[in-house]
Design a protein around this motif. Structure first.
Motif: not given
Length: 785
Positions: A745-765
Motif C-alpha cells: 500500500k505505502g504511498t501508492g506509487a508502485l500500485r499506480q505504476g502496476v496499474k499503468d503497466q497492466l492497462s497497456g499490456h496487449p495480453h492482459v484480459d
C-alpha cells in the motif's frame, strides 16, 4: 412589592414552613424560611428549572446525597481568628467536605448515564474539592467527633501507656478483691475523683489502709484507694494530662491547616445548602402532586384544576380559574360558606408559590402572571357581626391598596363594601372596582350585592362568576362557574324546607320584576352550563378512547417497524453468509484450475471438456431465482422449433454451441467446440447468427517455471517496473492464466505504476485488487487472455 400582611393573609408562611421540613441542613432550612417571591421572570424561570430537574431525579428513585449537616458559622469565626476547633466541629467540617465530594460524584455518575441537569450543575460546578484536608480530618477525628489514635504517634503511645497502666491497676485491685473480700461492701472496682478505688465497709477503713476519696450516703461504705495502686493512679492521672495536652496540640495544628481554606469551605456549605433547598422544594412538589407552571408577562392567568395546597386533597374541590386575557376583573357571587374566599386564597397563594420558584398544585399546562405586587383584603367571611370598626379596618387597608396598585398588580377583595349600609356599600364597591379596572389591575372580588352583578355584566374587561349551589341538597358544591352570576336561592330553599305556599307567593310579589328576570336569566345560564358540561364530559370520554386507540395503533406500528428491521437484518446476514460461502467455493475452483495448469506441464493444454466441467461448477454457485418470468421463458423456448445449424446457448454450461440434429421431441445433439452432447430443449436458448471472427492464436512456449506471484515491495520505482515487465513475459511463456503482483500500500506509487503497466499490456484480459482476506489493495490479480 408584596407586604408581609398579604403573605400572612394568604398563608404563604405555612407553605414555606412545610417546605423547610424536607431540608437536611440547617442552612437550607434557614434559606427556605427566608424565601420570598421574585418579580423578575428570569430569576423565577431559573428557580422553576432547578425544581424541575431535581424532581426528575426524584422520579428516578434517586436523591442528591445530602445528610444532616449542622450550621458552622461559629466554627468559621474561630478559624478566621486562628483559634482551635473542638473535635465535634472538626468532624462536622469533615462531614461537609465528604458530602461535597459525594454530591460531585453523584452528578458525574448522572453525566456518565447521559443525564444532564444544567440548572443544578450550576451549583455543583462551584463546589471546591479539598482532598488533602478531608484526609487529615479523617485521620484525626471519628464521625462521632472523638480524636483517633491515628492523629499522632505520640497520642497513640500515651493511650497505649494508659491502657497498660489501667490493666496493672486492675490486676492489683483484683488481688485485693480475693484476699480482703470480707472487708468489702461489694466485690467490684469503681472510680472516684478519676482514681480507681474499692468499696470498703466503714468498720474496716482503719484496717484496710489507703486514701479515702468518698463515702456512701448511709456512711456504711467508704471508697478507698489502696496504697498498692497510688503510684499507678498517679501515673494514670499524668497520662491523662499528657493526652489532653496532645489533643489540644493536634486540634490547634489541624485548625491552622484548615484556616487558609475557610472561604472555600464556607462556599461549599452554601452550595450544598442551595442544592438541599432545591431538593426540598422538589420533594414538597412531589408530596402535593404539583406541576411546573408557565409564566405570562401580560399577566394572563390560567389555572387548570387548581387546588388549595393547605386543604386535604381528599375533600378539596379543584377549579379552573381564568383571568387576564379577555377580562381583568372577576366578580364572584354566591352564598356564604360556598367557597368564594377559598377561590381568592387559592389564586393568590398559587401565584406567590409560582413566583417563589415552587411548583403549583394545578394540572399541567397552567399559566401564571408575573405580578410586581399582590394585595389582599380578606377577612373572616363566616363573621355575622359587622361593626363600624370592622368596616374602618377594611377601608384603611383598601385605601393603601388603591394608592399603590397599578397595571402590574393582583388585587384580591373579600366581601368588598360589606360592613356598612348595603346601598352605600354597593355604590362604594362599584366605584373602587371601576377605578382599579381603569388602572389596569387584575382584580378578583367576592360580594353579596346584586348591583355588582349588573356592573360586571355591563362593564368592559369585567365578568361575573359564582359558586355553584345545589338546590336539591341545599348545599354548596364549591365549584366556580365563570360567566354565570350567583342568584338568590332563598325562596327555593324556603319552599323545600316547607314554608307555606301563600307566604312564598307573597314574597315573590314583593320582588321587583327586574330581580325576577335576573334570577330567571341566571337559572337559565346554570341549566345551559350544566348541559354544556355534560356534552363536554361525553366528548372527553370519546377523546380519551380515541387517544387510547391511537396509542395502541402507534404501539403496533412501532412493533411492525421493529419486526421489519429485524427481518431485513436477518436477510442481510443470510445473504452475506451465502456470498461468503460461494466466494470460498469459487476460490477453491480457481485454485483447482491453477493446479490443473501446473499438472499439465509444458507444451500441453487443458482439455476443453475439463474447462466446461469447471465452468459448470461455477454456474452451480448461482442461487436459483424463483421468478414467474423464468417459467414464461421456458414455455417460449419449448414452443420454438430448433433446426440443425441453429446457434444456441447451452444454459447449464454457459457455452455457445451449434445444433447438429434432433434426436427426440425435446432433445437435440449440440456441438460445443470439439464436444458433442445430448441437451434437452429447456437447457437451450436460440442465438442469432454470428459472423466468424478471424482468430489469432498465440503460441505460448513454456520456458523455465516461474511462480504465480511477484513481490516488488521495497524496490525503487524504475527497478520495480522493469521486474514487472520481465515477469509478465515469463508468466505468459509459463502458460499462467492468473498471477498476483504484490506491490503493498505505502504511498501508492508502485500500485499506480502496476496499474499503468497492466492497462497497456496487449495480453492482459483484465486485472483487479485481491480479496480482503488475500491482501486487499496491497496486491493485484492479473488475468491473461
Amino acid at each position: 412589592m408584596t407586604n408581609t400582611k398579604t403573605l400572612e393573609k394568604l398563608e404563604y408562611f405555612k407553605i414555606i414552613q412545610q417546605v423547610s421540613h424536607f431540608a437536611n441542613t440547617e442552612m437550607a432550612k434557614a434559606m427556605i424560611l427566608k424565601m420570598k417571591p421574585s418579580f423578575d421572570l428570569d430569576t423565577i424561570q431559573k428557580w422553576q428549572d432547578e425544581v424541575e430537574e431535581s424532581l426528575a431525579i426524584l422520579e428516578q428513585g434517586k436523591t442528591i446525597p445530602i445528610p444532616r449537616l449542622a450550621e458552622l458559622s461559629m466554627a468559621f469565626r474561630r478559624l478566621e481568628i486562628s483559634a482551635a476547633l473542638n473535635a465535634k466541629e472538626l468532624g462536622q467540617i469533615g462531614r461537609l467536605l465528604t458530602t461535597t465530594k459525594q454530591v460531585t460524584q453523584f452528578f458525574e455518575d448522572l453525566k456518565a448515564e447521559e443525564k444532564d441537569y444544567p440548572a443544578l450543575n450550576y451549583w455543583v460546578d462551584q463546589c471546591v474539592s479539598l482532598p488533602q484536608i478531608v484526609k487529615e480530618i479523617q485521620l484525626t477525628v471519628s464521625d462521632e467527633g472523638s480524636i483517633l489514635n491515628s492523629a499522632s504517634s505520640h497520642l497513640a503511645a500515651i493511650r497505649k501507656n494508659q491502657s497498660q497502666t489501667e490493666s496493672q491497676i486492675r490486676n492489683q485491685l483484683n488481688q485485693l478483691l480475693k484476699t480482703k473480700g470480707n472487708q468489702l461492701s461489694d466485690r467490684l472496682i469503681t472510680i472516684r475523683n478519676d482514681r480507681y478505688v474499692l468499696p470498703v465497709k466503714a468498720e474496716y477503713k482503719g484496717q484496710f489502709g489507703g486514701t479515702i476519696h468518698d463515702q456512701s450516703a448511709t456512711g456504711q461504705t467508704v471508697f478507698i484507694e489502696p496504697k498498692a495502686v497510688v503510684d499507678l493512679n498517679n501515673r494514670l492521672a499524668q497520662l491523662a494530662l499528657d493526652e489532653r495536652a496532645e489533643i489540644e496540640r493536634i486540634l490547634l495544628e489541624i485548625s491552622l491547616m484548615i484556616a487558609p481554606y475557610v472561604e472555600e469551605i464556607k462556599h461549599n456549605q452554601s452550595m450544598i445548602a442551595q442544592l438541599d433547598s432545591i431538593q426540598s422544594k422538589a420533594e414538597y412538589a412531589k408530596s402535593i402532586n404539583a406541576t411546573k407552571p408557565a409564566f405570562s408577562l401580560e399577566n394572563q392567568v390560567a389555572l387548570w384544576q387548581a387546588r388549595h395546597p393547605l386543604i386535604d386533597p381528599e375533600i378539596i374541590v379543584a377549579n379552573d380559574i381564568l383571568i387576564g386575557e379577555h377580562y381583568h376583573v372577576l366578580l364572584i357571587t354566591g352564598p356564604n360558606t360556598g367557597g368564594k374566599t377559598i377561590i381568592l386564597k387559592t389564586i393568590g397563594l398559587i401565584q406567590l408559590m409560582g413566583q417563589s420558584g415552587l411548583h403549583v398544585p394545578c394540572d399541567p399546562g397552567s399559566q401564571l402572571g408575573v405580578f410586581q405586587s399582590i394585595y389582599a383584603d380578606i377577612g373572616d367571611e363566616q363573621s355575622i357581626e359587622q361593626s363600624l370598626s370592622t368596616f374602618s379596618s377594611h377601608m384603611t387597608n383598601i385605601v393603601n391598596i388603591i394608592e399603590e396598585a397599578d397595571y402590574q398588580s393582583l388585587v384580591l377583595f373579600d366581601e368588598l363594601g360589606s360592613g356598612t349600609d348595603p346601598q352605600e356599600g354597593a355604590a362604594l364597591a362599584i366605584s373602587i372596582l371601576d377605578y382599579l379596572r381603569k388602572v389596569g389591575a387584575t382584580v378578583l372580588a367576592t360580594t353579596h350585592y346584586p348591583e355588582l352583578k349588573v356592573y360586571a355584566h355591563e362593564s368592559a374587561k369585567t365578568i361575573n362568576a359564582s359558586m355553584e349551589f345545589d338546590v336539591q341538597t341545599l348545599s354548596p358544591t364549591y365549584r366556580l362557574m365563570i360567566g354565570v352570576p350567583g342568584r338568590s336561592n332563598a325562596l327555593e330553599i324556603s319552599k323545600r324546607l316547607g314554608l307555606r305556599q301563600d307566604i312564598i307567593e307573597g314574597a315573590q310579589k314583593g320582588i321587583s320584576q327586574d330581580s325576577q328576570s335576573l334570577n330567571e336569566m341566571v337559572a337559565k345560564l346554570e341549566r345551559e352550563r350544566r348541559e354544556s358540561e355534560l356534552r363536554n364530559n361525553e366528548a372527553q370520554i370519546f377523546l380519551e378512547k380515541a387517544e387510547l386507540l391511537w396509542q395502541d395503533l402507534r404501539t403496533e406500528y412501532d412493533r411492525y417497524l421493529e419486526q421489519k428491521q429485524a427481518l431485513m437484518e436477518k436477510a442481510k446476514r443470510q445473504a452475506n453468509d451465502k456470498v461468503e460461502q460461494a466466494q470460498k467455493q469459487a476460490e477453491g475452483l480457481l485454485q483447482e484450475i491453477r493446479d490443473l495448469q501446473l499438472v499439465q506441464g509444458q507444451n500441453k493444454t487443458i482439455k476443453e471438456h475439463v474447462l466446461i466441467d469447471k465452468k459448470k461448477a461455477f454456474d452451480q454457485l448461482k442461487q436459483p431465482e424463483n421468478l414467474r418470468k423464468n417459467k414464461v421463458l421456458k414455455r417460449v423456448k419449448k414452443a420454438k422449433d430448433l433446426q440443425a445449424g441453429d446457434d444456441v446457448e447451452v444454459l447449464s454450461y454457459g457455452q455457445r454451441g451449434t445444433i447438429l440434429e434432433q434426436v427426440a421431441k425435446n432433445e437435440y445433439i449440440v456441438q460445443m467446440g470439439i464436444i458433442k452432447m445430448k441437451i434437452p430443449l429447456e437447457e437451450l436458448r436460440p442465438l442469432g447468427k454470428v459472423e466468424p471472427k478471424q482468430k489469432v492464436n498465440i503460441q505460448r512456449k513454456a520456458g523455465s517455471k516461474v511462480k504465480t506471484s511477484l513481490d516488488i515491495r521495497g524496490l525503487r520505482y524504475e527497478e520495480a517496473m522493469g521486474k514487472l515487465k520481465q515477469y509478465l513475459d515469463q508468466a505468459l511463456l509459463s502458460n499462467h492464466s492468473l498471477v498476483t503482483i504484490i506491490h503493498g500500500k505505502g504511498t501508492g506509487a508502485l500500485r499506480q505504476g502496476v496499474k499503468d503497466q497492466l492497462s497497456g499490456h496487449p495480453h492482459v484480459d483484465h486485472f483487479e485488487y485481491s480479496p480482503p482476506n488475500a491482501g486487499g489493495d496491497g496486491s493485484t490479480r492479473v488475468y491473461f487472455d
